[in-house]
Each structure stands twice: as structure tokens, then as C-alpha cells.
Design a protein around this motif. Structure first.
Motif, short mmCIF file in Angstrom:
data_model
loop_
_atom_site.label_atom_id
_atom_site.label_comp_id
_atom_site.label_asym_id
_atom_site.label_seq_id
_atom_site.Cartn_x
_atom_site.Cartn_y
_atom_site.Cartn_z
N GLU A 292 0.83 -1.21 0.00
CA GLU A 292 0.00 0.00 0.00
C GLU A 292 0.87 1.25 0.00
O GLU A 292 0.55 2.25 -0.67
CB GLU A 292 -0.93 -0.02 1.20
CG GLU A 292 -1.98 1.10 1.18
CD GLU A 292 -3.02 0.93 2.26
OE1 GLU A 292 -4.14 1.43 2.07
OE2 GLU A 292 -2.72 0.30 3.31
N ASP B 69 -0.21 2.55 -3.23
CA ASP B 69 -1.42 3.23 -2.75
C ASP B 69 -2.68 2.39 -2.99
O ASP B 69 -3.76 2.94 -3.19
CB ASP B 69 -1.57 4.61 -3.41
CG ASP B 69 -2.54 5.52 -2.62
OD1 ASP B 69 -2.63 5.34 -1.39
OD2 ASP B 69 -3.19 6.37 -3.25
N HIS B 70 -2.53 1.06 -3.00
CA HIS B 70 -3.68 0.16 -3.12
C HIS B 70 -3.62 -0.87 -2.01
O HIS B 70 -2.55 -1.39 -1.69
CB HIS B 70 -3.69 -0.55 -4.47
CG HIS B 70 -3.91 0.35 -5.64
ND1 HIS B 70 -4.83 1.36 -5.66
CD2 HIS B 70 -3.30 0.39 -6.86
CE1 HIS B 70 -4.79 1.98 -6.82
NE2 HIS B 70 -3.86 1.41 -7.56
N TYR B 71 -4.78 -1.19 -1.48
CA TYR B 71 -4.88 -2.16 -0.39
C TYR B 71 -5.13 -3.56 -0.94
O TYR B 71 -5.94 -3.74 -1.86
CB TYR B 71 -6.04 -1.75 0.53
CG TYR B 71 -6.27 -2.67 1.70
CD1 TYR B 71 -5.40 -2.67 2.79
CD2 TYR B 71 -7.36 -3.53 1.72
CE1 TYR B 71 -5.62 -3.52 3.87
CE2 TYR B 71 -7.59 -4.38 2.80
CZ TYR B 71 -6.71 -4.37 3.87
OH TYR B 71 -6.91 -5.21 4.94
#
Length: 558
Positions: free
Chosen positions: A336, A340-342
Motif C-alpha cells: 500500500e 497506494d492500493h490495499y
């Protein structure tokens, strides 16, 4: 309060008012036909610069069905597909259904003994194989099986770039086989007789990994396929505007459901790359605008370690799911931070047709403060999961036991193995119950956690140790790329902890430093007494770490 009568996890659902699914189609074939009718010219498969529309896939699968029927195939017979992630895999699978048959996916990493086992156990009469796999493996195997028809194909078909894993591929002449391109061309425009398929018809035999013994063919029904395709659609909020990135092997249940079935249901195009190579995967995400994928955590670790990777490369890939192995919280955080992604957890088995649990899209899974485990989510629609003790009695929230799953995604049984079916898949209240062999618990809020496989628990002088807990601590070290922990014989303690790790590119660390790192962070009986650094850890084709192979390595070096 009984946690099985009052489903406290419903509060965690994507829509708490919607806890059940109406199964919309009687078969996966009917599901696909609805997608063709809805938008026949939309892309359904993308393979590098190649495109196959819904209409074309319909025509090509018709041609495949007509072709094998002409060569003597009969309804109910089995077709083994021995291939990487190429369009022909999907064509053959849908075409097999249209011929009234059962598709059987074979791991392209299989060698002669393993392929023989699958062909003989399934009694397949047709084999669809990539040319190199036929030349190197299947050619010597087929004479010892019931296979009457062999169809060969090249991964170079349906594209023209010849890059990535295709860069060094050559067309191979395979005498005494039928070339798939010729088979399809000769039968294009023909429509086979309508196949009589219903919810209880077997869609495919999906063979278990065999990590605990000989592979067993899970009989996955059309109901199973349709239900979990719908589960992915609802749980992940998929529609035709999405682009599905095919990183999971198509032979595996994740590839069959999260990739192929989800595409056939939603009309979202499936982007294929033959096989997963990190650099090529990054490029495919950018070129195709991929929005969703499901794969093992090793895939995402590999993407983080692509040299000079740019965070914006993954900007479209917002719907990310991982299953098949525990996800260390540190890896989720690192991914992340970089992209910037879960990464959402999802959990299931071959026998549960992919997901039985999942973290709803857009929701962050809790991490248990005591064990450090990331929750695998909550049971999906119409699914009841029990935590049971050794005697099969239900355990309350917070207590550790085996997960037993009952729902419409649980398979009908094992092919030609009634005793194994009765033992591991007994009849439940409405559906069969799958005794998963996975150990975990449910917290008071309904979130489920997997601790480890029952067979992997380490007993050191009476102290029980779960490998995953030690692995999570190792992953916290900045030099560690991958980690796997096993129990090895110890004259004093009975068993003791041994760790195998691979190291990030450019990083250096010693075995002693890693032992000290764990010693500072764990109870004395848990930290590894020995660490072995390997260039790469052994894994299955789906990215699952092979602890059995590591045990053999440890035994040989003892």
C-alpha cells in the motif's frame, strides 16, 4: 449466544441487507450465453495485442465442440487441458461444456508421472496440450491412458508481439495430433447439438494440489461455478467496465473462477499473459488498464520487487485480492505504501470453488493483536462456517479449531473416491460440509482468521507453534523477501523450528542476524534455532510455498 445461529458477521457484509444470492443460471454455459447476447462484439479475452470478442469466443468454442464430437467424443466424457494462460484454454473449456463434457485442468508444471495420474484417474478421452508440453511430457504418457484424441496448440496464436514469456517460443511440429487452429478453422460456423447441462452437472474436475497425498479430483458442478462467479461479481463490485488481470494459473480454482467464470458472467475482458512474469505483468496492467485481479501474495511481492517500478504503473488496479496463503500484515502495508492500493484477503479451497470467505471490497481487514494474523474476511453469501474441536463440537468465538464450511460453493465430492468424499465432504444441513484442515478462529465481531494447516503445527517440547506466526516476524525484517518455517527433528525437544528465507535483491543478511531478529520479538520456544538462506523458495504454480519440499531438503541436509 451461538455464533452459528446469530450470524454476527452480517454487519461486515458489502450490503448487510443482502446475505443470500439467487443463482441466476442453471449452468456456466447458460451464463456465458447471456453475456454473448448482451454485448456480442465486446472484448472478452485480451492476449497481448490480440482480441477475442464474446461472439468470436462463442463461435470458436462451437467449432471446438463440433470438432471433438466429430472425432468420437461423447457427452459425459472428460477433456484434459494442459496449458498455460492462453486463449485456447478458455476456448477448450467452454467448447467441452458445449459438447456435454467435463473439463479437467492439468498443471502445466506436471511431469510424466503426475500427468499420467490425472489422465488415468479422470479417464479422459481428449487431451488439449500446448505443443512444448506435448513434446516434452504428454507424448510419452498418452499411450498408457484412455486418450483417443490429442489436440495441440501454440502459445503464439492469437497475438503478434511475441514478447515476454513468448520471446523465445518456437512452433513445434507434433505428429499424430490435431492442430487446434486447423480444428477450429475446419469447424467454424458449425453449432453442436445443445448440451443437456443442469446445476448438478459436473463442470470440471479440479485436482487438489496433492501436498498431503495423491491428487483428488474435486467434482465442481455448474451450480458451484455460477454461484461463486456471482459471489465475485457482488463481493468485488465487478461489471463489464472492469478488466480482469489473469495472474492466477487458469488450471487452478482461482483462475477458473476469479478469472474465467467472472469474465463469462460479467463480460469484463480477461487479460492473459501466458504466464506471470513480474515485468510483463506491470506492462499488461498499464496497457490493458486492468482493474481487478486475484492471486497469491507471492505475485504482489514480486511486483514490488520489479526494478525501477513506478507507483503509477498500477494506478488502475484498484480491486486487488489475494488468497492461497497467509498474508503478512507487513506485506500489505509495504504494498500500500508503494502503490497506494490495499490488498484484500480472500480465502477458499479447491473444494469450495474458490471463495468461502472474503474481505468486502473497500473494507480493511482487522489484524489480531495477539497472533498478528490478518483476517481472511467473513463467510460469503449463504455460507455457514463452523470452528470445531477434535471431536467435531462447535467452539465459541475466540477459540481455535478446524474450519468446516457448508454452502452452495462446496463441491459434490471427489471423482471415483466415495470414501474420501464421505470423510472430508459429508452431507450437511443443505449442502456438503468441507472439513478444510485449516486451523483458525472467529472473533466476537464475526471476522475469521487462519492460523495454519493442522499438519504444519510444530510441537517443541509440548509447546505448540504455528509456522505462520514465525514467518510474519521474519517478514518484518527489511532484507527478507520470502519466508517459510517448518518443524525439524530435535533430540531434546522432539521438534524445533527451522526457517528458510530468500533475500531481497541487493540486500544482505546473515542467518545469525535473522535468528536474533526473531529472538528479540518472540517467546523463547518459538524463534527459529536455524535459518537457511536460499536463492528462491520452492512454490507451487499458484505461488503456495511447498513446505513438504523444504522438509525433504532439511532431511537430506541433516
Amino acid at each position: 449466544m451461538s455464533i452459528y445461529d446469530e450470524k454476527v458477521w452480517l454487519a461486515q457484509y458489502p450490503d448487510p441487507t443482502k446475505t443470500s444470492l439467487d443463482i441466476e443460471f442453471d449452468s456456466a454455459l447458460e451464463m456465458f450465453a447471456a453475456t454473448v447476447d448482451r454485448d456480442p462484439e465486446a472484448d472478452l479475452i485480451r492476449y497481448y495485442d490480440g482480441r477475442i470478442s464474446a461472439r468470436e469466443l462463442d463461435e470458436l468454442s462451437d467449432a471446438f465442440a463440433a470438432g471433438i464430437l466429430e472425432h468420437g467424443f461423447q457427452a459425459g466424457e472428460r477433456v484434459v487441458i494442459f496449458a498455460q494462460n492462453i486463449p485456447q484454454f478458455v476456448i477448450a473449456q467452454v467448447g467441452t461444456w458445449k459438447a456435454g463434457g467435463i473439463a479437467v485442468s492439468a498443471n502445466p508444471m506436471y511431469r510424466s508421472r503426475e500427468l499420467t495420474e490425472i489422465l488415468q484417474d479422470s479417464g479422459a478421452t481428449v487431451l488439449v496440450s500446448m505443443q512444448d508440453l506435448y513434446q516434452n511430457v504428454a507424448r510419452e504418457v498418452v499411450p498408457n491412458t484412455q486418450v483417443r484424441t490429442v489436440v495441440t496448440t501454440s502459445e503464439l496464436e492469437y497475438q503478434s508481439l511475441n514478447r515476454g514469456p513468448l520471446a523465445n517460443v518456437e512452433v513445434i511440429d507434433c505428429p499424430d495430433t490435431i492442430d487446434m487452429a486447423n480444428l477450429l478453422a475446419e469447424n467454424r460456423g458449425q453449432r453442436p447439438p445443445a448440451a443437456e447441462l443442469g446445476p448438478d452437472s459436473i463442470a470440471f474436475l479440479t485436482y487438489t494440489s496433492g501436498t498431503t497425498g495423491p491428487p483428488k479430483g474435486a467434482m465442481t458442478t455448474h451450480r458451484n461455478v455460477v454461484f461463486n462467479a456471482q459471489t465475485y461479481r457482488e463481493w468485488v463490485e465487478l461489471d463489464s467496465d472492469d478488466v480482469i488481470l489473469g495472474v492466477a494459473p487458469l488450471f487452478h480454482i482461482t483462475g477458473l473462477i476469479a478469472h474465467i467464470a467472472a469474465t463469462l458472467l460479467t463480460g469484463a475482458p480477461l487479460a492473459l499473459m501466458c504466464r506471470m512474469e513480474p515485468q510483463e505483468t506491470i506492462r499488461t496492467i498499464e496497457e490493458q488498464g486492468a482493474t481487478f485481479t486475484a492471486g497469491s501474495i507471492t505475485v504482489f511481492i514480486a511486483l514490488m520487487n520489479v526494478p525501477d517500478v513506478k507507483p503509477e504503473s498500477l494506478k488502475t488496479l484498484t480491486k486487488i485480492y489475494s488468497g492461497g496463503a497467509p498474508i503478512p500484515p507487513s506485506t500489505i502495508i509495504a504494498f500500500e505504501k508503494m502503490f497506494d492500493h490495499y490488498i484484500h484477503n480472500i480465502y477458499g479451497l479447491t473444494e469450495t470453488t474458490s471463495p468461502s470467505h472474503g474481505v468486502p471490497y473497500g473494507v480493511r481487514a482487522p489484524v489480531d493483536e495477539v497472533t498478528g494474523a490478518t483476517s481472511v474476511g467473513v463467510p460469503v453469501y449463504d455460507t455457514v462456517v463452523r470452528i470445531v474441536d477434535e471431536q467435531g463440537h462447535d467452539l465459541p468465538a475466540g477459540e481455535i479449531g478446524e474450519l468446516v464450511t457448508e454452502g452452495p460453493q462446496v463441491v459434490a465430492g471427489y471423482w471415483n473416491k466415495p470414501e474420501a468424499t464421505a470423510k472430508d465432504l459429508p452431507e450437511g444441513t443443505r449442502y456438503r460440509r468441507m472439513h478444510t484442515g485449516d486451523v483458525g478462529y472467529m472473533d466476537k465481531d464475526g471476522w475469521f482468521y487462519i492460523i495454519d494447516r493442522k499438519k504444519d503445527q510444530i510441537n517443541a517440547a509440548g509447546y505448540k507453534i504455528w509456522p505462520r506466526e514465525v514467518e510474519d516476524v521474519l517478514y518484518e525484517h527489511e532484507a527478507v523477501l520470502e519466508a517459510a518455517v517448518i518443524g525439524v527433528p530435535d533430540a531434546y525437544r522432539g521438534e524445533t523450528v527451522k526457517a528458510f528465507v530468500s533475500v531481497r535483491s541487493g540486500a544482505t543478511v546473515t542467518e545469525a542476524e535473522l535468528i536474533e531478529h526473531c529472538k528479540e520479538r518472540m517467546a523463547a520456544y518459538k524463534y527459529p534455532r536455524s535459518v537457511e538462506i536460499l536463492p528462491e523458495l520452492p512454490k507451487t504454480a499458484t505461488g503456495k510455498l511447498l513446505r513438504r519440499q523444504l522438509r525433504d531438503t532439511a532431511k537430506d541436509s541433516a
